[in-house]
Enzyme design. Structure first.
Site, PDB file in Angstrom:
ATOM      1  NE  ARG A 140      -2.478   0.974   3.616  1.00 33.36           N
ATOM      2  CZ  ARG A 140      -3.327   0.878   4.737  1.00 33.36           C
ATOM      3  NH1 ARG A 140      -4.469   0.784   4.622  1.00 33.36           N
ATOM      4  NH2 ARG A 140      -2.478   0.998   6.078  1.00 33.36           N
ATOM      5  CE  LYS A 242      -2.868   4.895   7.609  1.00 37.26           C
ATOM      6  NZ  LYS A 242      -4.097   4.980   7.644  1.00 37.26           N
ATOM      7  CD  GLU A 278     -12.074   6.023   4.451  1.00 35.94           C
ATOM      8  OE1 GLU A 278     -11.408   5.395   5.083  1.00 35.94           O
ATOM      9  OE2 GLU A 278     -11.059   6.655   3.464  1.00 35.94           O
TER      10      GLU A 278
END
Length: 395
Positions: A140, A242, A278
Site C-alpha cells: 500500500r 494514506k 468512510e
C-alpha cells in the site's frame, strides 16, 4: 537485564555508519545522537554506542499496562533511512528515538509530500512477537508513493525495517491481552524545494508506541455523526492512499462532532452527498440478515488492511460479503454496523445520527462484530492458527 558495552568513536556523519543488524539478532548496533537527527548534508556529533543486549523475552518497560490508551509513549528506538529522488535508498539504521531536523523548505513542510502506514506487533505468551500482514502495508505504501511522486521501498526491505523496529522496542510491547505495539512507518519529502515539484531527497523512518483502545469508549459501541457539510475526499484526489494531506481536513468536522458527544464522523461521497464513504480513521461495514456490505475502494476510500482481512474472515464464517455503493438511507434498515482499521480493530457502532435522526443498532453477544473481532485478534496474537500466511513471527 540489559548489559551494555559502550565504545566511543570519532565524530560521524549522522546515520552514515554501517550497522550489521538482522531481524532475529539480539545484538543491536545503534548510534545515540544528542539533539536532533541531522539531514544528510550536515554533520553532527554523535556518541556511537554499541549495545550488546541480553534481553529476556518477557522483560517490560515501566508502563501501567492496565491503563494504557491510544497515545504517544516514547519508546527506545526509531529507524531512519535516506533516499535521493533517483529512488536509491541507503542502508537504514536504528537510532535512539528523538527529534529529526528538516530544512524549512522541505517538501513535506511546504507541499505535504508524505505518506504513512500503521501496523502492530503483538506479544505471544512465549515472548515472541507477531506482525500482521506487513507485506500489505508495504504494497500500500508503494501505491501511495507512486500517487505522490515518491520513491518506495521494496516489500522485503520495508518488512525488514519493521522487524528491526519492533525487536529494538520489544520491552515496550504490552503483555498478552494488554494491547500492542503500534508501528508507524513514514515516507516524507525531506529535501528542500521552493517551486512546486517532487522533493530532491526523501526520508523513510519508523517509530513505535504501545497502545490499547483507539476510542475513549474502549470496547463500548460508538456513536457516529453523518457529516454533510465537509467532504473527506473527492474523485481524482488522493483519498484512496494514506497521504498525510488526507487527515488535517477532517479535524474540523471531527472536533465539532466530538464536542456534541459523538465518537467520530461518517463521510458521504463528494459528488452526490448521499452514499457512504468512510469514517475519519476507519472503514465502515453494515449487516442485514446474513449479508455484510461495505463501500468499494474506488479511489476515494482507503483500502484498509484490516478491512480486507475482515472481508475474508466474514466469508470464512459463512457471511455473504458485498463491496457496493451504499446509499445513506440504508442505515435505517440494517441490523448492525461496525468499523474496521489497524488502530481501531473491529469496533461496534451503537448509533448513527443523520439529519437529526438517531438510528440504533444491535451490539454485544450474538452479533457479527465480536465474532469477527475475536477471530481477527486470535490470529494476530497467535491464539488461532494462521492458515492464510498473514503472520510474521519474530523470536
Amino acid at each position: 537485564m540489559i548489559q551494555r558495552t559502550i565504545r566511543f568513536h570519532k565524530l560521524v556523519r549522522s546515520l552514515g555508519v554501517a550497522s550489521s543488524l538482522s531481524p532475529s539478532s539480539k545484538n543491536l548496533g545503534v548510534y545515540r545522537c544528542f539533539g536532533t537527527v541531522a539531514s544528510s548534508n550536515a554533520e553532527q556529533a554523535c556518541d556511537p554506542f554499541e549495545y550488546s543486549y541480553d534481553l529476556d523475552k518477557h522483560e517490560y518497560a515501566d508502563v501501567d499496562w492496565d491503563n494504557l490508551g491510544f497515545g504517544l509513549v516514547q519508546t527506545d528506538y526509531m529507524y531512519v533511512m535516506k533516499c535521493s529522488n533517483d529512488g536509491k535508498f541507503e542502508q537504514g539504521q536504528l537510532s535512539r528515538y528523538g527529534n529529526i531536523e528538516l530544512n524549512p523548505a522541505a517538501g513535506v513542510l511546504n507541499y505535504g509530500q508524505a505518506i504513512y502506514e500503521g501496523t502492530k506487533a503483538h506479544r505471544k505468551k512465549d515472548g515472541n512477537l507477531l506482525l500482521f500482514r506487513p507485506d500489505q502495508n508495504a504494497m500500500r505504501m508503494k501505491i501511495g508513493a507512486e500517487r505522490m511522486c515518491m520513491p518506495s521501498l521494496p516489500v522485503d526491505q520495508f518488512i525488514d525495517a519493521v522487524k528491526q523496529t519492533a525487536q529494538a522496542n520489544k520491552r515496550w510491547v504490552p503483555p498478552p491481552g494488554k494491547g500492542s505495539l503500534y508501528i508507524r512507518p513514514l515516507l516524507l519529502g525531506s529535501g528542500p524545494i521552493l517551486g512546486l515539484a517532487p522533493s530532491p531527497e526523501y526520508t523513510f523512518l519508523i517509530y513505535a508506541s504501545p497502545v490499547r483502545n483507539y476510542f475513549k469508549e474502549g470496547s463500548a459501541p460508538l456513536n457516529i455523526y453523518v457529516e454533510e457539510e465537509y467532504d473527506r475526499a473527492s474523485r481524482g484526489g488522493a483519498g484512496g492512499v494514506k497521504t498525510i494531506t488526507n487527515y488535517a481536513p477532517v479535524l474540523k468536522a471531527l472536533t465539532r462532532a466530538k464536542s456534541k458527544g459523538f465518537s467520530d464522523v461518517l463521510y458521504l461521497d463528494s459528488v452526490h452527498n448521499k452514499n457512504l464513504e468512510e469514517v475519519s480513521s476507519c472503514n465502515i461495514f453494515i449487516l442485514k440478515g446474513n449479508v455484510i456490505s461495505t463501500p468499494p475502494t474506488s479511489g476515494t476510500i482507503l483500502s484498509g488492511v484490516t478491512r480486507r482481512s475482515i472481508i475474508e474472515i466474514a466469508r470464512d464464517h459463512g457471511y455473504q460479503v458485498e463491496e457496493r455503493v451504499i446509499p445513506v438511507e440504508e442505515l435505517s434498515e440494517v441490523d448492525e454496523v461496525f468499523c474496521t482499521g489497524t488502530a481501531v480493530g473491529v469496533a461496534p457502532v451503537g448509533s448513527i445520527t443523520y439529519q437529526g435522526k438517531r438510528m440504533e443498532y444491535k451490539t454485544g453477544a450474538g452479533t457479527a462484530c465480536p465474532q469477527l473481532y475475536s477471530t481477527l485478534v486470535g490470529i494476530q496474537t497467535g491464539q488461532i492458527e494462521d492458515k492464510k500466511g498473514w503472520i510474521v513471527e519474530i523470536d
